[in-house]
Design a protein around this motif. Structure first.
Motif, PDB file in Angstrom:
ATOM      1  N   MET A 317       8.821   1.010   9.125  1.00  0.00           N
ATOM      2  CA  MET A 317      10.228   0.745   8.804  1.00  0.00           C
ATOM      3  C   MET A 317      10.415   0.028   7.474  1.00  0.00           C
ATOM      4  SD  MET A 317      11.970   2.147  11.134  1.00  0.00           S
ATOM      5  CE  MET A 317      13.581   1.422  10.789  1.00  0.00           C
ATOM      6  N   PHE A 318       9.409  -0.719   7.012  1.00  0.00           N
ATOM      7  CA  PHE A 318       9.633  -1.564   5.838  1.00  0.00           C
ATOM      8  C   PHE A 318       8.514  -1.459   4.796  1.00  0.00           C
ATOM      9  CE2 PHE A 318      11.550  -3.709   9.529  1.00  0.00           C
ATOM     10  CZ  PHE A 318      12.881  -3.647   9.149  1.00  0.00           C
ATOM     11  N   PRO A 319       8.181  -0.257   4.319  1.00  0.00           N
ATOM     12  CA  PRO A 319       7.217  -0.181   3.214  1.00  0.00           C
ATOM     13  C   PRO A 319       7.889  -0.535   1.890  1.00  0.00           C
ATOM     14  CG  PRO A 319       7.958   2.017   3.786  1.00  0.00           C
ATOM     15  CD  PRO A 319       8.629   1.073   4.750  1.00  0.00           C
ATOM     16  N   LEU A 320       7.071  -0.748   0.846  1.00  0.00           N
ATOM     17  CA  LEU A 320       7.584  -1.051  -0.476  1.00  0.00           C
ATOM     18  C   LEU A 320       6.924  -0.153  -1.507  1.00  0.00           C
ATOM     19  CD1 LEU A 320       7.862  -4.951  -0.817  1.00  0.00           C
ATOM     20  CD2 LEU A 320       9.696  -3.300  -0.528  1.00  0.00           C
ATOM     21  N   GLY A 328       1.601   5.607 -12.285  1.00  0.00           N
ATOM     22  CA  GLY A 328       1.723   6.292 -11.009  1.00  0.00           C
ATOM     23  C   GLY A 328       2.528   5.494 -10.002  1.00  0.00           C
ATOM     24  N   ILE A 329       2.578   6.012  -8.763  1.00  0.00           N
ATOM     25  CA  ILE A 329       3.360   5.391  -7.696  1.00  0.00           C
ATOM     26  C   ILE A 329       2.414   4.790  -6.662  1.00  0.00           C
ATOM     27  CG2 ILE A 329       5.136   5.763  -5.946  1.00  0.00           C
ATOM     28  CD1 ILE A 329       6.007   8.235  -7.464  1.00  0.00           C
ATOM     29  N   LEU A 330       2.722   3.564  -6.250  1.00  0.00           N
ATOM     30  CA  LEU A 330       1.973   2.879  -5.203  1.00  0.00           C
ATOM     31  C   LEU A 330       2.900   2.637  -4.018  1.00  0.00           C
ATOM     32  CD1 LEU A 330       0.128   0.160  -7.323  1.00  0.00           C
ATOM     33  CD2 LEU A 330      -0.828   2.310  -6.479  1.00  0.00           C
ATOM     34  N   LEU A 331       2.325   2.654  -2.828  1.00  0.00           N
ATOM     35  CA  LEU A 331       3.085   2.413  -1.603  1.00  0.00           C
ATOM     36  C   LEU A 331       2.294   1.435  -0.749  1.00  0.00           C
ATOM     37  CD1 LEU A 331       5.556   3.347   0.180  1.00  0.00           C
ATOM     38  CD2 LEU A 331       3.963   4.983   1.212  1.00  0.00           C
TER      39      LEU A 331
END
Length: 474
Positions: A317-320, A328-331
């Motif tokens: 429910m609460f990734p950033l 690039g993109i980090l999660l």
């Protein structure tokens, strides 16, 4: 050498009338007596920009080597590949004024109530059940920008990138229909002491502000930085309207086109990550009631693109989101005491298989002992993520805000349990070019005089909370 500081030797040589060429020869003797091929390789093994800045300020030899365009180009490529650089995060700006401060302001309108700064050096490491506590010395923004006075009272930090800081204050203005809110904006650079007054865009406050910083090179090879501040309105929950302010033109312009999200999707505004003229948001589905995509808005052409999330993120429910050093993109996600970090591999496409699980971290040993013993009843929530420095801000229920470093797994307490998001906490992250520019490696005209350079180095020392060697600066 006789051990006399370089600054003292320079003053002595000026009095004695020693020629500039002789001074250069004497400074060269201060270089380490090592084979030249080894000396040229030493800086290539240093990836931390703050360490390079200190090395460059130690002698003229190192400075001339590091400021060479070939080395800087290699450094730029290497920095974008080597991962997190913790020293890029200097601290946190925030705005919180107690009732006593507000009362003092009513008595003295000249009192400076600009945002405060909390240095990284003030955050002692949290280890297990022991929390290091000591008197934290908070610094005002006026410390870095003398003469600020009350001009930025009650402004709140809302965004930062590459040493620039965006401040906003909302005020009421009269309209034909009564009163309405309006944004007063300011962009400053505490590292250089600059402030930029931003004219009002004359619209109601947007849903989100994004800051983009660009490195510019003029015809003489001198490098400087410019920025673009973008305000974004999301109409009816799925249509994007943007206005952009450029520091080069000094005006606001409205972007062409009004892109619209795909049907049945919604945005998570708190997850926005801006970099290189694009803004990423986590995007969910009303039907599935879960997160399913990363929606990317390209400011230059006002186009939307989508990236499917990995299955694990769809159940969280609460990734950033964050931007990595290479663009690039980090999660990052937290489930209980387990943290996972995912990286997007653009070469693999745009489906869920293009994500790679980079790290899985057990935070149990880093958290307060009381929290670790609560097991499933403990609440650890992600608040902020900075991908270049690898910094996470966590909210730990009953304990307050903590800073967690992905590079060395260290945990530091930001403040007591009374600290909440009402403090408008904003991480202040700089870039490697600013670290080098502050020692006059990249000359843009403002640091050409000794007096101005000393002022800039003083601001650097204050921000870092440490002494920066300047004996070899000239």
């Amino acid at each position: 050498m006789d051990g006399t500081p370089a600054r003292t030797r320079r003053r002595r040589r000026r009095r004695q009338g020693i020629s500039p060429s002789a001074r250069l020869m004497e400074d060269d003797y201060a270089a380490p007596h090592l084979p030249m091929d080894i000396m040229y390789k030493i800086p290539t093994h240093i990836s931390d920009p703050a360490s390079l800045a200190r090395l460059a300020s130690s002698s003229k030899f190192w400075r001339s080597l590091i400021k060479d365009p070939t080395f800087l180009d290699c450094l730029r490529r290497r920095h974008r590949d080597h991962g997190f650089t913790p020293s890029l995060l200097l601290g946190f700006f925030y705005q919180d004024k107690s009732p006593s401060d507000l009362w003092k302001y009513h008595i003295d309108k000249t009192r400076c109530l600009a945002p405060s700064f909390l240095r990284m050096s003030e955050l002692l490491r949290f280890v297990g059940s022991k929390s290091a506590r000591h008197a934290i010395k908070l610094l005002s923004l006026e410390t870095f920008i003398p003469g600020l006075g009350a001009s930025l009272n009650f402004y709140k930090p809302i965004a930062s990138q590459d040493s620039f800081l965006v401040l906003r204050r909302q005020s009421e203005v009269a309209t034909p229909n009564g009163q309405a809110l309006n944004d007063l904006l300011c962009v400053c650079n505490p590292l250089t002491g600059e402030t930029f007054e931003i004219p009002s865009h004359r619209y109601v406050p947007p849903d989100h502000y994004a800051l983009f910083v660009t490195n510019d090179v003029d015809i003489y090879g001198r490098m400087s930085q410019s920025f673009q501040l973008t305000g974004i309105w999301i109409r009816k929950g799925d249509r994007f309207i943007c206005v952009c302010y450029s520091s080069k033109s000094g005006t606001w312009t409205r972007s062409q086109g009004v892109p619209q999200l795909m049907h049945d999707l919604y945005l998570v505004l708190s997850s926005a990550a801006a970099s290189d003229d694009v803004i990423h948001w986590l995007c969910g589905s009303w039907k599935q009631m879960s997160l399913i995509h990363v929606a990317t808005l390209h400011i230059s052409n006002m186009k939307l693109s989508y990236l499917e999330l990995p299955p694990e993120a769809k159940r969280n429910m609460f990734p950033l989101l964050g931007n990595s050093a290479d663009g690039g993109i980090l999660l990052v996600m937290v489930q209980g005491f387990q943290m996972t970090l995912w990286k997007h591999n653009s070469a693999l496409g745009t489906d869920s298989s293009s994500w790679v699980l980079s790290e899985r971290i057990d935070m149990r040993s880093s958290l307060p002992q009381r929290v670790a013993t609560l097991e499933i009843w403990a609440e650890v929530r992600l608040e902020m993520f900075r991908g270049k420095s690898g910094t996470l801000v966590l909210w730990v229920d009953g304990e307050g805000l903590f800073m967690f470093s992905l590079s060395d797994r260290s945990m530091r307490r930001i403040d007591s349990a009374n600290v909440t998001k009402k403090y408008f906490l904003c991480p202040y992250e700089i870039d490697w070019l600013s670290c080098l520019a502050i020692t006059n490696l990249v000359v843009d005209g403002s640091l050409s005089l000794d007096l101005e350079r000393e002022k800039a180095q003083g601001r650097w020392r204050t921000l870092m909370g440490m002494n920066l060697e300047t004996n070899g600066a000239s």
